[in-house]
Design an enzyme around this catalytic site. Structure first.
Site, PDB file in Angstrom:
ATOM      1  CG  ASP A  11      -1.706   1.209   1.455  1.00 33.01           C
ATOM      2  OD1 ASP A  11      -1.555   2.160   0.669  1.00 33.01           O
ATOM      3  OD2 ASP A  11      -2.496   1.230   2.414  1.00 33.01           O
ATOM      4  CE1 TYR A 230      -3.886   0.310  11.713  1.00 31.09           C
ATOM      5  CE2 TYR A 230      -3.209   2.484  10.966  1.00 31.09           C
ATOM      6  CZ  TYR A 230      -3.970   1.345  10.807  1.00 31.09           C
ATOM      7  OH  TYR A 230      -4.798   1.231   9.724  1.00 31.09           O
ATOM      8  CE  LYS A 233      -5.733  -5.809  11.556  1.00 29.99           C
ATOM      9  NZ  LYS A 233      -5.044  -6.558  12.579  1.00 29.99           N
TER      10      LYS A 233
HETATM   11  C1  F6R Z   1      -7.489  -0.111   8.113  1.00 29.05           C
HETATM   12  C2  F6R Z   1      -7.445   1.160   7.362  1.00 29.05           C
HETATM   13  C3  F6R Z   1      -8.384   2.250   7.722  1.00 29.05           C
HETATM   14  C4  F6R Z   1      -7.692   3.290   8.606  1.00 29.05           C
HETATM   15  C5  F6R Z   1      -8.683   4.421   8.958  1.00 29.05           C
HETATM   16  C6  F6R Z   1      -8.009   5.558   9.711  1.00 29.05           C
HETATM   17  O1  F6R Z   1      -6.515  -0.984   7.652  1.00 29.05           O
HETATM   18  O2  F6R Z   1      -6.627   1.339   6.499  1.00 29.05           O
HETATM   19  O3  F6R Z   1      -9.538   1.776   8.343  1.00 29.05           O
HETATM   20  O4  F6R Z   1      -7.212   2.713   9.771  1.00 29.05           O
HETATM   21  O5  F6R Z   1      -9.246   4.959   7.774  1.00 29.05           O
HETATM   22  O6  F6R Z   1      -6.882   5.926   9.004  1.00 29.05           O
HETATM   23  P1  F6R Z   1      -5.848   7.049   9.467  1.00 29.05           P
HETATM   24  O7  F6R Z   1      -5.331   6.680  10.822  1.00 29.05           O
HETATM   25  O8  F6R Z   1      -4.823   7.030   8.392  1.00 29.05           O
HETATM   26  O9  F6R Z   1      -6.667   8.327   9.491  1.00 29.05           O
HETATM   27 MG    MG Z   2      -4.802  -2.179   2.447  1.00 24.35          MG
HETATM   28 MG    MG Z   3      -3.980   1.061   3.795  1.00 25.41          MG
END
Ligand code: F6R
Ligand code: MG
Ligand code: MG
Length: 376
Positions: A11, A230, A233
């Site tokens: 990603d 974090y 995933k």
């Molecule tokens: C899970 C994912 C999304 C982000 C969520 C918050 O793998 O990619 O659910 O965790 O959109 O994202 P941030 O922390 O980047 O604002």
């Molecule tokens: Mg992904």
């Molecule tokens: Mg992602």
């Protein structure tokens, strides 16, 4: 000369949140990979699944080849430049370590690879998931490679009836590749005992016990084990050879009709069903659901046929409805466990930090009188 299939995914930035890579990223990745043909690779195919880019390469260099890994790393590095120039969200997200040192393992991108002597006809499947972790494959692969309810070959084919050898990795051991090898059907209950915990024990590979041939490889990296916090995933990929001494393509697809619950989805921290979807699908409701895509190919003399989109069939519409229903059912209880994952699997540290603060505010009202219950 043996053929190697290498799948490397990452990603590196997405449109509209964590939903889908831009066309410009995909074009740049394609340019870089295409430039390695025919000297380094004999063929390739490029996909996206949710916000992840997946590169499938065919070559003769064996697994863990530094030139192949560098090619994918360079493609993702160039793709990241495009993502940054376009202001995409999460640009370079999975490029966790700056310098490349021969292999993408432990650097952020996920990979799975297999080397084999091509059969005269060599069908295989490429599975790609978004918003979940590599344990997503435990249930369906256990069923296809050990359960006659899904693999009629255990009754109808003497080769299949010899069973399969599973290599399982403990993905919580961040320092070592800690593995165990178990055989189906002999070790059926031991396999079940480990595979029921897909956050810890993950199928890494499966071999035929009839001929020792490699049948399955899974990308087993856990991103939060690399970054320590974090980072999204793991969004795993897997390669599965089908037919003859392996399960049929339909037997490999059969267990996905369960739309089983996995960890992932929004903030990588929820239990949701995995929905089988068409290739190049995006992410939507509650940053989910977790999705799985499957492309079927044949490879011959190092060349890929066109692919068949294996979940693009009317049958899977019913399963998509089922997955949506299961998803809404569990979403009704919001953040109450088991809708949200347990403390160990939370991808964001907010809850853990809040509990540390709250813990200091707890008071002991009264000490418990410990009564020893003696057994007679
Ligand atoms: C899970 C994912 C999304 C982000 C969520 C918050 O793998 O990619 O659910 O965790 O959109 O994202 P941030 O922390 O980047 O604002
Ligand atoms: Mg992904
Ligand atoms: Mg992602």
């Amino acid at each position: 000369m043996k053929t190697t299939l290498s799948v490397i995914k990452a990603d590196i930035g997405s449109i509209g949140g964590h939903e889908k890579p831009s066309k410009a990223i995909v074009n740049r990745i394609t340019e870089i990979i295409d430039s390695a043909k025919p000297l380094l690779i004999s063929d390739y195919s490029i996909f996206s699944v949710g916000d992840d880019n997946v590169i499938l390469m065919v070559h003769k260099n064996g697994v863990d080849n530094p030139s192949i890994h560098k090619l994918a790393w360079d493609a993702f590095t160039e793709g990241t430049k495009v993502a940054k120039s376009q202001g995409l969200y999460g640009a370079g997200q999975d490029m966790l370590i700056n310098s490349f040192s021969g292999n993408v393992k432990g650097l952020g991108p996920g990979s799975c690879e297999m080397e084999f002597e091509e059969r005269p006809n060599e069908p295989f499947l490429l599975f790609m998931c978004d918003k979940t972790n590599p344990g997503v494959f435990n249930l369906p692969f256990f069923r296809s490679f050990a359960d006659p309810f899904h693999n009629a070959g255990f009754l109808l084919s003497t080769e299949i009836a010899k069973g399969f050898e599973f290599t399982i990795m403990d993905v919580t051991d961040v320092k070592n590749d800690r593995i165990i090898v178990l055989n189906a059907p002999q070790d059926y209950y031991d396999l079940a005992t480990l595979l029921r915990d897909p956050e810890t024990y993950v199928i890494e590979s499966i071999r035929s016990r009839a001929n020792g041939d490699i049948a399955v490889v899974v990308s087993t990296s856990r991103l939060h084990n690399i970054a320590g916090t974090y980072t999204g995933k793991d969004d795993p990929v897997a390669l599965v050879r089908s037919q003859k001494s392996f399960p049929s393509t339909g037997e490999i697809l059969s267990p996905w009709a369960t739309a089983h619950f996995v960890a992932g989805d929004n903030r990588g921290s929820h239990h949701v069903p995995v929905m089988p979807v068409k290739l190049f699908s995006t992410i939507s409701f509650f940053d989910g659901p977790a999705i799985v895509q499957a492309a079927g190919f044949c490879v011959h003399d190092g060349k890929l046929t066109e692919y068949v989109d294996l979940f693009d069939h009317p049958f899977w519409r019913t399963i998509q409805d089922k997955a949506a229903r299961k998803f809404m059912d569990i979403r009704e209880q919001g953040f109450f466990n088991p809708a949200m994952v347990g403390m160990n699997e939370l991808e964001y540290t907010g809850v853990v930090e809040k509990i540390k603060v709250l813990n200091k505010k707890f008071k002991i009202r009264k000490k418990k009188k410990h009564t020893l219950i003696e057994s007679s």
